[in-house]
Design a protein around this motif. Structure first.
Motif, PDB file in Angstrom:
ATOM      1  N   ARG A  20       0.838  -1.205   0.000  1.00 19.18           N
ATOM      2  CA  ARG A  20       0.000   0.000   0.000  1.00 19.18           C
ATOM      3  C   ARG A  20       0.874   1.255   0.000  1.00 19.18           C
ATOM      4  O   ARG A  20       0.556   2.242  -0.672  1.00 19.18           O
ATOM      5  CB  ARG A  20      -0.921  -0.014   1.210  1.00 19.18           C
ATOM      6  CG  ARG A  20      -1.897   1.132   1.244  1.00 19.18           C
ATOM      7  CD  ARG A  20      -2.893   0.927   2.379  1.00 19.18           C
ATOM      8  NE  ARG A  20      -3.684   2.123   2.611  1.00 19.18           N
ATOM      9  CZ  ARG A  20      -4.780   2.437   1.935  1.00 19.18           C
ATOM     10  NH1 ARG A  20      -5.198   1.633   0.963  1.00 19.18           N
ATOM     11  NH2 ARG A  20      -5.449   3.530   2.216  1.00 19.18           N
ATOM     12  N   GLY A  21       1.984   1.207   0.737  1.00 22.66           N
ATOM     13  CA  GLY A  21       2.903   2.339   0.747  1.00 22.66           C
ATOM     14  C   GLY A  21       3.498   2.603  -0.628  1.00 22.66           C
ATOM     15  O   GLY A  21       3.696   3.750  -1.019  1.00 22.66           O
ATOM     16  N   VAL A  22       3.764   1.529  -1.368  1.00 26.16           N
ATOM     17  CA  VAL A  22       4.281   1.681  -2.730  1.00 26.16           C
ATOM     18  C   VAL A  22       3.207   2.303  -3.617  1.00 26.16           C
ATOM     19  O   VAL A  22       3.481   3.228  -4.391  1.00 26.16           O
ATOM     20  CB  VAL A  22       4.725   0.310  -3.302  1.00 26.16           C
ATOM     21  CG1 VAL A  22       5.033   0.417  -4.781  1.00 26.16           C
ATOM     22  CG2 VAL A  22       5.923  -0.211  -2.539  1.00 26.16           C
ATOM     23  N   THR A  23       1.973   1.816  -3.488  1.00 24.16           N
ATOM     24  CA  THR A  23       0.876   2.337  -4.292  1.00 24.16           C
ATOM     25  C   THR A  23       0.652   3.822  -4.035  1.00 24.16           C
ATOM     26  O   THR A  23       0.397   4.593  -4.960  1.00 24.16           O
ATOM     27  CB  THR A  23      -0.421   1.565  -3.980  1.00 24.16           C
ATOM     28  OG1 THR A  23      -0.194   0.178  -4.209  1.00 24.16           O
ATOM     29  CG2 THR A  23      -1.571   2.041  -4.833  1.00 24.16           C
ATOM     30  N   LYS A  24       0.787   4.225  -2.783  1.00 23.87           N
ATOM     31  CA  LYS A  24       0.567   5.621  -2.414  1.00 23.87           C
ATOM     32  C   LYS A  24       1.783   6.497  -2.694  1.00 23.87           C
ATOM     33  O   LYS A  24       1.723   7.709  -2.532  1.00 23.87           O
ATOM     34  CB  LYS A  24       0.217   5.727  -0.926  1.00 23.87           C
ATOM     35  CG  LYS A  24      -1.078   5.033  -0.552  1.00 23.87           C
ATOM     36  CD  LYS A  24      -2.251   5.680  -1.244  1.00 23.87           C
ATOM     37  CE  LYS A  24      -3.551   5.041  -0.816  1.00 23.87           C
ATOM     38  NZ  LYS A  24      -4.704   5.663  -1.471  1.00 23.87           N
ATOM     39  N   GLY A  25       2.896   5.901  -3.079  1.00 19.68           N
ATOM     40  CA  GLY A  25       4.077   6.673  -3.424  1.00 19.68           C
ATOM     41  C   GLY A  25       4.907   7.101  -2.232  1.00 19.68           C
ATOM     42  O   GLY A  25       5.719   8.016  -2.334  1.00 19.68           O
ATOM     43  N   VAL A  26       4.728   6.448  -1.098  1.00 18.28           N
ATOM     44  CA  VAL A  26       5.440   6.824   0.111  1.00 18.28           C
ATOM     45  C   VAL A  26       6.820   6.176   0.160  1.00 18.28           C
ATOM     46  O   VAL A  26       7.789   6.785   0.606  1.00 18.28           O
ATOM     47  CB  VAL A  26       4.618   6.442   1.360  1.00 18.28           C
ATOM     48  CG1 VAL A  26       5.375   6.730   2.626  1.00 18.28           C
ATOM     49  CG2 VAL A  26       3.304   7.182   1.354  1.00 18.28           C
ATOM     50  N   ILE A  27       6.911   4.930  -0.294  1.00 18.67           N
ATOM     51  CA  ILE A  27       8.199   4.232  -0.322  1.00 18.67           C
ATOM     52  C   ILE A  27       8.443   3.681  -1.718  1.00 18.67           C
ATOM     53  O   ILE A  27       7.514   3.486  -2.505  1.00 18.67           O
ATOM     54  CB  ILE A  27       8.273   3.095   0.731  1.00 18.67           C
ATOM     55  CG1 ILE A  27       7.183   2.061   0.498  1.00 18.67           C
ATOM     56  CG2 ILE A  27       8.212   3.641   2.131  1.00 18.67           C
ATOM     57  CD1 ILE A  27       7.314   0.847   1.382  1.00 18.67           C
ATOM     58  N   ASN A  28       9.698   3.406  -1.991  1.00 17.90           N
ATOM     59  CA  ASN A  28      10.108   2.892  -3.291  1.00 17.90           C
ATOM     60  C   ASN A  28       9.738   1.414  -3.425  1.00 17.90           C
ATOM     61  O   ASN A  28       9.742   0.679  -2.445  1.00 17.90           O
ATOM     62  CB  ASN A  28      11.632   3.067  -3.433  1.00 17.90           C
ATOM     63  CG  ASN A  28      12.122   2.844  -4.836  1.00 17.90           C
ATOM     64  OD1 ASN A  28      11.728   1.865  -5.475  1.00 17.90           O
ATOM     65  ND2 ASN A  28      12.994   3.711  -5.303  1.00 17.90           N
ATOM     66  N   LYS A  29       9.426   1.003  -4.639  1.00 20.58           N
ATOM     67  CA  LYS A  29       9.032  -0.377  -4.905  1.00 20.58           C
ATOM     68  C   LYS A  29      10.129  -1.362  -4.506  1.00 20.58           C
ATOM     69  O   LYS A  29       9.854  -2.402  -3.900  1.00 20.58           O
ATOM     70  CB  LYS A  29       8.703  -0.529  -6.395  1.00 20.58           C
ATOM     71  CG  LYS A  29       8.268  -1.926  -6.790  1.00 20.58           C
ATOM     72  CD  LYS A  29       7.858  -1.971  -8.245  1.00 20.58           C
ATOM     73  CE  LYS A  29       9.061  -1.847  -9.147  1.00 20.58           C
ATOM     74  NZ  LYS A  29       8.761  -2.135 -10.556  1.00 20.58           N
ATOM     75  N   ASN A  30      11.372  -1.031  -4.822  1.00 16.92           N
ATOM     76  CA  ASN A  30      12.475  -1.938  -4.497  1.00 16.92           C
ATOM     77  C   ASN A  30      12.715  -2.015  -2.992  1.00 16.92           C
ATOM     78  O   ASN A  30      13.091  -3.069  -2.475  1.00 16.92           O
ATOM     79  CB  ASN A  30      13.753  -1.494  -5.203  1.00 16.92           C
ATOM     80  CG  ASN A  30      13.673  -1.694  -6.699  1.00 16.92           C
ATOM     81  OD1 ASN A  30      12.873  -2.489  -7.183  1.00 16.92           O
ATOM     82  ND2 ASN A  30      14.478  -0.958  -7.437  1.00 16.92           N
ATOM     83  N   THR A  31      12.504  -0.926  -2.291  1.00 14.25           N
ATOM     84  CA  THR A  31      12.643  -0.929  -0.838  1.00 14.25           C
ATOM     85  C   THR A  31      11.613  -1.852  -0.219  1.00 14.25           C
ATOM     86  O   THR A  31      11.926  -2.657   0.664  1.00 14.25           O
ATOM     87  CB  THR A  31      12.470   0.500  -0.279  1.00 14.25           C
ATOM     88  OG1 THR A  31      13.435   1.352  -0.884  1.00 14.25           O
ATOM     89  CG2 THR A  31      12.635   0.520   1.223  1.00 14.25           C
TER      90      THR A  31
END
Length: 92
Positions: free
Chosen positions: A60-71
């Motif tokens: 969800r954090g990736v979808t919302k742009g809060v964290i990087n996909k690779n992280t």
């Protein structure tokens, strides 16, 4: 300081979004910590449940742009590896 109306509005939006993103990152960290603590315990089912919720929050954090996909992928991989390294409980 902002002098145009549009710059003032942008400053307000930035404050709102920063607060929201900080809360999201904090929530993600909490779920990761809960998964690590559950994995340290004896109950494998609870550890798996905590892992699934942490994984969901990371996605969800990736979808919302809060964290990087690779992280997120790296954190999920490490949590899963620690979960799989844990032996199954011997309680019957």
């Amino acid at each position: 300081m902002a002098t145009h109306e549009s710059a003032k509005k942008r400053a307000r939006q930035t404050l709102t979004k920063s607060a929201r993103n900080t809360a999201r990152v904090s929530r993600i960290r909490s779920f990761i910590r809960q998964a690590i603590e559950a994995n340290a315990g004896d109950d494998k089912a609870a550890a798996e449940t905590a892992f699934k919720t942490a994984m969901s929050e990371l996605h969800r954090g990736v979808t919302k742009g809060v964290i990087n996909k690779n992280t997120a992928s790296r954190k999920i991989s490490r949590l899963n590896a620690s979960l799989k390294a844990k032996p199954a409980s011997t309680a019957r």
